[in-house]
Each structure stands twice: as structure tokens, then as C-alpha cells.
Scaffold this active site. Structure first.
Site, PDB file in Angstrom:
ATOM      1  N   CYS A  35       0.776  -1.154   0.029  1.00 22.38           N
ATOM      2  CA  CYS A  35      -0.045   0.147   0.152  1.00 22.38           C
ATOM      3  C   CYS A  35       0.932   1.186  -0.018  1.00 22.38           C
ATOM      4  O   CYS A  35       1.879   1.235   0.408  1.00 22.38           O
ATOM      5  CB  CYS A  35      -0.883  -0.024   1.126  1.00 22.38           C
ATOM      6  SG  CYS A  35      -2.065  -1.383   1.433  1.00 22.38           S
TER       7      CYS A  35
ATOM      8  N   ASN B 281       0.306   0.718   6.253  1.00 17.51           N
ATOM      9  CA  ASN B 281       0.913  -0.038   5.246  1.00 17.51           C
ATOM     10  C   ASN B 281       1.921  -1.083   5.861  1.00 17.51           C
ATOM     11  O   ASN B 281       2.855  -0.794   6.825  1.00 17.51           O
ATOM     12  CB  ASN B 281       1.844   0.729   4.350  1.00 17.51           C
ATOM     13  CG  ASN B 281       2.749   0.183   3.376  1.00 17.51           C
ATOM     14  OD1 ASN B 281       3.976   0.561   2.913  1.00 17.51           O
ATOM     15  ND2 ASN B 281       2.274  -0.959   3.000  1.00 17.51           N
ATOM     16  N   GLY B 282       1.245  -2.584   5.608  1.00 17.12           N
ATOM     17  CA  GLY B 282       2.113  -3.490   6.208  1.00 17.12           C
ATOM     18  C   GLY B 282       1.188  -4.717   6.452  1.00 17.12           C
ATOM     19  O   GLY B 282      -0.041  -4.772   5.846  1.00 17.12           O
TER      20      GLY B 282
END
Ligand code: SF4
Length: 492
Positions: free
Chosen positions: A2, A100-101
């Protein structure tokens, strides 16, 4: 994978958050969202590309000088509108969060949030769990009075997250009446860079983002990277508080350099473009050692991520670099298109061989990586159809043998070609005259050779099976793969 951004500005931020999404569109084309605040939260989000979601009318509603944005390609959770970030909660303060992750202990955390904290989870997204853990950590019967006290509370809440949450996470968040907050997991697996610019009134505007690809266009100067385990808080007056809450080894994702990040990005204080040039150099050296009798007439990259490494590879070998495969840029990258059938179909639509560059030549094709092998095999077939005498294949990255559980949408073990075949078998499957993969140490060297960075060793778990958070065993791998397959198929 992302893309996230967070901006604190002296002027309305909506347009710049939109620009950030455009500049990070390569990191996620599935959905996007923006949240801003002034005296209340404002959100717009939807499924599709940024230009399909945002328009003059809905952008006008995004008022406020502080906000966050998110580009989504899901690695956890489904594909529906309800899963689109940023997520928000009204208690305490009003908090929105983009992430994000990928959290590898999602199941345990989700049941803790539901049972202990009696919060309702409306999605299967790990970002929603992260939001509730964060919100819970900030909840106090007597709220802090000063911003210094609030920063102390933030430190406590984020440290608690660092202790509980496993996996990879870079986070941007806005808190009504408080400001902008960002933090990055203790090993810094996913990127998060920072920038600043003078605001004309003696103060500064700040941006935090997955990549610095939008900084120049928006007038920001790069200001390095958010460190692993670091928390940064910009209060509403523009005062910046920061603290590295925990120190572990710094293991940023190597695949950002191989494939995901835009070549003009600088991540973790290492230029992606230069890292790719060095990948080509190292691979050329290895090729000359292994195949001194096989010098190609021409080096063609599988466009376009491999272009940079192919350029230096050709230069080192002293042969011509050729864009012998034309890429139709209006078709998305096959790696991030859900579903095998679509992927197979898209290779011919996406890549058109140039016969004059190929016929009667010994062609070296260079790719950044081989994941499933289908695209590579079709490329080789196309080159042979167009009259190549011999086809060699060089890969800037070592064999991808294991799935990623840290925020990159990789296939399961069964779908990875290198998880099921050795190099000789892959050579036969691709039907090439020679095949060479980059060595793991040469790849790590290419990324870390230069730059004023603090990387200990990049995460290369998908290549060497060493999951750097030490959170993946056989049972966890089965659980994560099952969850991922269910998400893709839309099952609960
Ligand atoms: Fe990146 Fe691979 Fe590590 Fe995932 S496993 S974070 S793709 S290096």
C-alpha cells in the site's frame, strides 16, 4: 502493499493528499481514501484508481490543514468498499489511521480487541485492529492537559503496540484537536520517509509518506527517513515531538528496491535507482564468470521495473541495451492483478515485441524477479516467435521461495515457481538457453553499498526464509496462507 501519506500544512491539504495518492498509485491501484480534519473528520474513499474516486465535488468536502491518505492493495482483509482505509473511530478524541504492512498476529489481536476492549470490528482488516489498539492506548478518564503530556501518552500507547503487535506496519494517523502522528514498526520493514518545506510564516509544513516520489512536485525537501521504532507527533501549532521508542535491528524490505518502489524514490536513505543500477552491475559480473562464452547481442528488460538494472547490466557487458519489448502502460502490472486467469491473459496485451530488435540475435532478457514464472515463460515464447537465435535470462533478484507476510501480496508457497522447482528445472520450464539469478549477498550488497543509511540487513524472508520478526513457523505459515486465500476468494 500500500501507499500512505500524512501532511501537516499551513493551508488546506486535500489537493496535496490527492497528489500523494497519484504519486503512490503504483503501490496500490485497488482503492484509495483521504481523511482530513478541522473541527470534525472528513473522509472520501472508494474502490478504483484515485482519478475514478475523487472529483471536484467530493474534494471540496475534505476541509482542513491536516490529513492522511491511503492507496490500497490488500494483503489482509477483503476487497470491498468497507475495507478501504483510512479507518476511524470517534473514541477517544476522533482518530483516523492509515497503515501499510501486515500484522502476523492479527487473530490474537482481533480477539483481544473484541473481548478485552469490547470494541466492535466492522471489517477483517488488520488496520482496523491497529486503530483500536491505538485508540485504546490513548483512552484516559482524565485526558492530558498539555501537548507535552499528550506526547507522553502517545509514547505509552505506541510502545504498547510495539510490544504486542507482530509483523510490519508503517502508520499515519490524525487525531482531532491534537494533530498528526506517524510511527514505524521496530524493524522498519515497510518504508516511511519524511519531508518538510517553509510555510512562509517562519514555520514549516511536514509530509510523511511511503516514498518521497511527490516531494519535488509539492515543494518539499527530503528530510530522511522515519526510523524503525520511532514515533513522530506534529501538534496543531506545528511543534514536532519525536522519540525512538525501541531499538532493534533495521531490516527494511529488499523487494521495495527490487520491484515495488518507483525508481526515483529514496527509501531508508538509499536511492532505489542507484540500488537497481548496482543490481545490474553485480549480476553482470556474475554472468561473465559463469557464462564467459555466452555474450548476448542485446539486453532487453522486461519492462519497466527491470529497465534500470538491465541498463547497467548491458553497460558492464559492453552490449546494446534495447527496449525490444514495448509496454502498454495503460494496463496494470500483472503482479498486482488478482487472479491467475487475468494475469495469463494480460501478458500479450501488455507487452509487444519489436521484431527488428530480436530476429537472428542472441537475446538476453532481464527481469527484476520471477514469481510464478508464467509471465517470464510467455516473454521467452514471444522472443522465440519473433526469431531470437538464443534466449538468455538474468534475474536481478534471487529465487522467490517463500511468501511475504509483511505487507507484500505474494502468492502462496504452492504458486511460487522457485518454491517448487530448482534453477535447472526453471530453466527448462522457461525454455531458455541460460538462466542466472542474482545471489542473495550480491543483492543485499547492491542495496547497502552506498547511501548514508542505517540498514543492518534488509528483510529478505521471501528469498532466504528468514522472517526477521521471528514470528513465522510452519503453523503460522499455514494460518496466514489460508487467511490470504480466503480473503482472495471472499470467504470469512
Ligand atoms: Fe519484502 Fe520479501 Fe521481506 Fe516481504 S518477505 S518484507 S517482500 S523482503
Amino acid at each position: 502493499m500500500c501507499g500512505i501519506a500524512g501532511i501537516f500544512s499551513h493551508k488546506p491539504v486535500a489537493a496535496e493528499l490527492y497528489d500523494s495518492i497519484i504519486h503512490l498509485q503504483h503501490r496500490g491501484q485497488d482503492a484509495a481514501g483521504i481523511m482530513t480534519y478541522d473541527d470534525r473528520m472528513h473522509k472520501e474513499k472508494g474502490v478504483g484508481l484515485a482519478k475514478e474516486i475523487f472529483n471536484n465535488e467530493n474534494m471540496k468536502l475534505l476541509t482542513g490543514n491536516i490529513g492522511i491518505s491511503h492507496n490500497r492493495y490488500p494483503t489482509h482483509g477483503g476487497f470491498s468498499h468497507g475495507e478501504v482505509q483510512p479507518f476511524w473511530t470517534s473514541v477517544p478524541y476522533g482518530i483516523a489511521l492509515a497503515h501499510n504492512g501486515n500484522l502476523t498476529n492479527y487473530k490474537e489481536l482481533a480477539s483481544e480487541v473484541i473481548k478485552t476492549e469490547t470494541r466492535y470490528l466492522n471489517t477483517t482488516s488488520d488496520s482496523e485492529v491497529l486503530l483500536h489498539l491505538f485508540a485504546d492506548g490513548l483512552h484516559r478518564d482524565v485526558p492530558p492537559q498539555t501537548n507535552e503530556e499528550f506526547f507522553e501518552l502517545l509514547c505509552e500507547a505506541v510502545e504498547n503496540i510495539f510490544n504486542k503487535v507482530r509483523g510490519a506496519y508503517s502508520v499515519t494517523s490524525i487525531i482531532i484537536g491534537k494533530g498528526l502522528v506517524v510511527f514505524r514498526d521496530p524493524q522498519g520493514i515497510r518504508p516511511l520517509v519524511k519531508g518538510q518545506r517553509p510555510n512562509g510564516n517562519g514555520g514549516k509544513d511536514y509530509i510523511f509518506a511511503s516514498e518521497n516520489t511527490m516531494f519535488y512536485a509539492m515543494g518539499y525537501e527530503p528530510a530522511g527517513t522515519v526510523l524503525p521504532g520511532e514515533l513522530i507527533y506534529v501538534d496543531e501549532s506545528g511543534q514536532v515531538f519525536s522519540k525512538r521508542l525501541i531499538k532493534k535491528t533495521f531490516n527494511p524490505c529488499i523487494f521495495e528496491y527490487v520491484y515495488f518502489a518507483r525508481p526515483d524514490a529514496t527509501l531508508n536513505d538509499v536511492s532505489v535507482y542507484r540500488a537497481r543500477l548496482r543490481m545490474g552491475q553485480n549480476l553482470a559480473e556474475a554472468w561473465q564468470k559463469k557464462h564467459p562464452d555466452k555474450t548476448p547481442d542485446i539486453v532487453i528488460p522486461a519492462p519497466s521495473t527491470a529497465n534500470t538494472a538491465a541498463l547497467s547490466f548491458a553497460h558492464e557487458l559492453g552490449v546494446r541495451y534495447s527496449e525490444g519489448l514495448y509496454k502498454n502502460t495503460f494496463i496494470g502490472r500483472t503482479f498486482i492483478m488478482p487472479g491467475q486467469a487475468e494475469r495469463k491473459k494480460s501478458v500479450k496485451y501488455k507487452l509487444v515485441p519489436q521484431e527488428l530488435e530480436i530476429r537472428d540475435k542472441k537475446v538476453m532478457i532481464m527481469d527484476d524477479s520471477i514469481v510464478r514464472g508464467n509471465t517470464s515463460r510467455e516473454i521467452v515464447r514471444m522472443l522465440k516467435d519473433f526469431g531470437a537465435n538464443e534466449v538468455y535470462f538474468a534475474v536481478a533478484c534471487p529465487p522467490v521461495k517463500s511468501p511475504c507476510f509483511y505487507g507484500v501480496d505474494m502468492p502462496t508457497r504452492g504458486e511460487l515457481i522457485a518454491g517448487n522447482m530448482n534453477v535447472d528445472e526453471i530453466k527448462s520450464y522457461l525454455n531458455v538457453d541460460a538462466l542466472l539469478y542474482q545471489k542473495i549477498d550480491d543483492l543485499a550488497e547492491a542495496v547497502t553499498r552506498r547511501g548514508d543509511h542505517h540498514i543492518d540487513r534488509p528483510c529478505m524472508a521471501c528469498l532466504d526464509g528468514n522472517y526477521v520478526v521471528n514470528d513465522i513457523d510452519g503453523a503460522k505459515m499455514d494460518e496466514m496462507e489460508t487467511m490470504r486465500v480466503n480473503d482472495r476468494n471472499g470467504n470469512d
